[in-house]
Design an enzyme around this catalytic site. Structure first.
Site, PDB file in Angstrom:
ATOM      1  N   HIS A 116       0.844  -1.206   0.000  1.00 22.30           N
ATOM      2  CA  HIS A 116       0.000   0.000   0.000  1.00 22.30           C
ATOM      3  C   HIS A 116       0.874   1.249   0.000  1.00 22.30           C
ATOM      4  O   HIS A 116       2.001   1.230   0.508  1.00 22.30           O
ATOM      5  CB  HIS A 116      -0.900   0.023   1.239  1.00 22.30           C
ATOM      6  N   CYS A 149      -2.347   0.126   7.221  1.00 23.73           N
ATOM      7  CA  CYS A 149      -1.460   1.294   7.141  1.00 23.73           C
ATOM      8  C   CYS A 149      -1.579   2.154   8.392  1.00 23.73           C
ATOM      9  O   CYS A 149      -0.578   2.680   8.889  1.00 23.73           O
ATOM     10  CB  CYS A 149      -1.766   2.105   5.890  1.00 23.73           C
ATOM     11  N   CYS A 171      -6.020   2.557   5.254  1.00 27.02           N
ATOM     12  CA  CYS A 171      -6.694   1.326   5.662  1.00 27.02           C
ATOM     13  C   CYS A 171      -6.189   0.959   7.063  1.00 27.02           C
ATOM     14  O   CYS A 171      -5.215   1.524   7.541  1.00 27.02           O
ATOM     15  CB  CYS A 171      -6.391   0.215   4.660  1.00 27.02           C
ATOM     16  N   GLU A 173       0.937   4.087   1.704  1.00 26.37           N
ATOM     17  CA  GLU A 173       1.452   4.603   2.979  1.00 26.37           C
ATOM     18  C   GLU A 173       2.511   3.666   3.553  1.00 26.37           C
ATOM     19  O   GLU A 173       3.540   4.109   4.069  1.00 26.37           O
ATOM     20  CB  GLU A 173       0.314   4.749   4.008  1.00 26.37           C
TER      21      GLU A 173
HETATM   22 ZN   LIG Z   1      -3.275   0.545   3.441  1.00 24.74          ZN
END
Ligand SMILES: [Zn+2]
Length: 151
Positions: free
Chosen positions: A50, A83, A80, A52
């Protein structure tokens, strides 16, 4: 502030144009960009890819530290739970984002929202079944060992 968030959005837009998901992130210390990331699930088989998390990983490698307290995350989309958790572990206390998990649901990206809902539930009600088993008698106790080594 706005320019970092705009950069995160720009990264997200470029990522979609390159076949990826609409997420970009920029990690900032004061007025300096330390690292950037985009969602790389279209490039690698790695669910942790992801935006981040990649920005955090890159900053930590670059700075040789796990401590990112005092750093600010600018993410195109609301982080999310994975993260967000990484930010807790890293000590990041400020996050700016412009598209919410509800916006993501609207776009057909509902996983984050689902996980946030799961985490509100009691353990037995979650869709992942977690079972605690006793530690075998013949095994060394890792947490006791940790306590002994780190009094
Ligand atoms: Zn994430």
């Amino acid at each position: 502030m706005k320019k970092f968030l705009n950069r995160a959005v720009e990264l997200a837009v470029d990522n979609v144009k390159n076949g990826g998901q609409p997420f970009g992130a920029v990690l900032v210390k004061e007025t300096l960009v330390i690292s950037e990331g985009v969602n790389e699930l279209h490039k690698k088989y790695d669910v942790s890819g992801h935006a981040e998390l990649l920005a955090i990983r890159r900053a930590q490698e670059k700075l040789q530290t796990n401590d990112l307290s005092g750093y600010t995350m600018f993410a195109s989309g609301e982080p999310c739970p994975m993260c967000l958790t990484a930010m807790y572990f890293a000590g990041i206390e400020n996050v700016y984002y412009c598209q919410s998990v509800e916006d993501a649901v609207e776009a057909g990206l509902g996983k984050s929202n689902f996980i946030y809902e799961e985490l509100k539930k009691e353990r037995p009600e979650r869709s992942i079944i977690m079972t605690k088993l006793p530690l075998e008698q013949n095994l060394e106790n890792p947490m006791q060992l940790w306590k002994t080594v780190n009094p």
